[in-house]
Design a protein around this motif. Structure first.
Motif, short mmCIF file in Angstrom:
data_model
loop_
_atom_site.label_atom_id
_atom_site.label_comp_id
_atom_site.label_asym_id
_atom_site.label_seq_id
_atom_site.Cartn_x
_atom_site.Cartn_y
_atom_site.Cartn_z
N THR A 82 0.81 -1.22 0.00
CA THR A 82 0.00 0.00 0.00
C THR A 82 0.84 1.27 0.00
O THR A 82 0.31 2.36 -0.19
N ASP A 83 2.16 1.12 0.22
CA ASP A 83 3.04 2.29 0.22
C ASP A 83 3.45 2.70 -1.19
O ASP A 83 4.08 3.74 -1.39
N VAL A 84 3.10 1.88 -2.19
CA VAL A 84 3.49 2.16 -3.57
C VAL A 84 2.97 3.52 -4.01
O VAL A 84 1.82 3.88 -3.75
N GLY A 85 3.84 4.27 -4.68
CA GLY A 85 3.46 5.58 -5.19
C GLY A 85 4.67 6.48 -5.32
O GLY A 85 5.80 6.06 -5.07
N THR A 86 4.42 7.71 -5.72
CA THR A 86 5.49 8.70 -5.82
C THR A 86 5.37 9.67 -4.66
O THR A 86 4.29 10.21 -4.40
N TYR A 87 6.46 9.88 -3.99
CA TYR A 87 6.50 10.77 -2.83
C TYR A 87 7.19 12.07 -3.23
O TYR A 87 8.33 12.06 -3.70
N PHE A 88 6.48 13.16 -3.06
CA PHE A 88 6.98 14.48 -3.40
C PHE A 88 7.21 15.30 -2.14
O PHE A 88 6.38 15.30 -1.23
N CYS A 89 8.30 16.04 -2.13
CA CYS A 89 8.45 17.10 -1.15
C CYS A 89 8.19 18.41 -1.87
O CYS A 89 8.36 18.52 -3.09
N ALA A 90 7.77 19.40 -1.11
CA ALA A 90 7.46 20.70 -1.70
C ALA A 90 7.68 21.78 -0.66
O ALA A 90 7.35 21.60 0.52
N GLY A 91 8.22 22.90 -1.12
CA GLY A 91 8.44 24.01 -0.21
C GLY A 91 8.00 25.31 -0.84
O GLY A 91 8.02 25.43 -2.08
N PRO A 92 7.59 26.27 -0.03
CA PRO A 92 7.19 27.56 -0.57
C PRO A 92 8.38 28.31 -1.13
O PRO A 92 9.50 28.15 -0.65
N GLU A 93 8.12 29.12 -2.12
CA GLU A 93 9.16 29.93 -2.74
C GLU A 93 9.81 30.81 -1.69
O GLU A 93 9.13 31.37 -0.84
N SER A 94 11.11 30.91 -1.76
CA SER A 94 11.85 31.66 -0.77
C SER A 94 11.32 33.09 -0.67
O SER A 94 11.22 33.80 -1.67
N GLY A 95 10.98 33.48 0.53
CA GLY A 95 10.46 34.82 0.74
C GLY A 95 9.02 34.99 0.35
O GLY A 95 8.43 36.06 0.51
N GLY A 96 8.44 33.92 -0.19
CA GLY A 96 7.05 34.01 -0.65
C GLY A 96 6.08 33.46 0.36
O GLY A 96 6.46 32.99 1.43
N SER A 97 4.84 33.51 0.03
CA SER A 97 3.81 32.98 0.90
C SER A 97 3.72 31.47 0.75
O SER A 97 4.36 30.89 -0.12
#
Lengths: 113, 115
Positions: A82-97
């Motif tokens: 059930t762990d199968v899949g693509t794992y993405f990390c994501a961060g807000p643009e520097s200095g942005g909202s």
């Protein structure tokens, strides 16, 4: 511009083995988010880390945010199919909202039963 | 409750045609986003709405792309004179607010194929 890199790009494991994916940002992040996308599906929010050095657990998943707030990791203990899949990390643009997220390319996890 | 709904789920169009992609966010979510995802890539930011106004459209690739959210709920992404390079999955997401602790809820996306 800001870059978010993830390694490895692919990981194939036997069921029961552990899995780790790493995320690195070119800039300091105010927070980092992790999403999971099942094959053919859409990204689903897993967690958000905000504090330097923060560690959060969700059952078999452990998320860490680096002391410098430029890197993060996701570790899965004893993988299941059930762990199968693509794992993405994501961060807000520097200095942005918070709204404008830069996603990594993701790590595709496949699990052999 | 219902999640983010996107229609159509698939759209095949010829190069040069005009297309509209629709997004119905989660009720009560004030923030709405459009992202584009190409094969093997992570979602790429296109535009963000807070209420009815486009607060940030800096991710739109060029002036062939336009999006509206006239009543602060449903949004439509419009692409004029489509090109083969526009082929991708267009993801819509909504969130309760645009601040911290307000994660994105994605729809299933519209797969656009330009032939």
């Amino acid at each position: 511009g800001q870059q978010v890199m993830q390694i490895p790009q692919y990981q194939h494991v036997q069921e029961g083995e552990d899995f780790t994916t790493y995320c690195n940002s070119s800039t300091t992040l105010s927070n980092i988010q992790w999403y999971k996308q099942r094959p053919g599906g859409h990204p689903v929010f897993l967690i958000q880390l905000v504090k330097s050095g923060e560690v959060k657990k969700q059952k078999r998943l452990t998320f860490q945010f680096g002391e410098a707030k430029k890197n993060s990791s996701l570790h899965i203990t004893a993988t299941q199919t059930t762990d199968v899949g693509t794992y993405f990390c994501a961060g807000p643009e520097s200095g942005g909202s918070n709204y404008k997220l830069t996603f990594g390319k993701g790590t595709l996890l496949t699990v052999n039963p | 409750g219902a999640g983010v709904s996107q229609t159509p789920s698939n759209k095949v169009t010829e190069k040069g045609k005009y297309v509209e992609l629709r997004c119905d966010p989660i009720s009560g979510h004030t923030a709405l986003y459009w992202y584009r995802q190409s094969l093997g890539q992570g979602p790429e930011f296109l535009i963000y709405f807070q209420g009815t106004g486009a607060a940030d459209d800096s991710g739109l690739p060029n002036d062939r792309f336009f999006a509206v959210r006239p009543e602060g709920s449903v949004s439509t992404l419009k692409i004029q004179r489509t090109e083969r390079g526009d082929s991708a999955v267009y993801l819509c997401a909504s969130s309760l607010t645009n601040g911290y602790n307000s994660p994105l809820h994605f729809g299933n996306g519209t797969r656009l194929t330009v032939t």
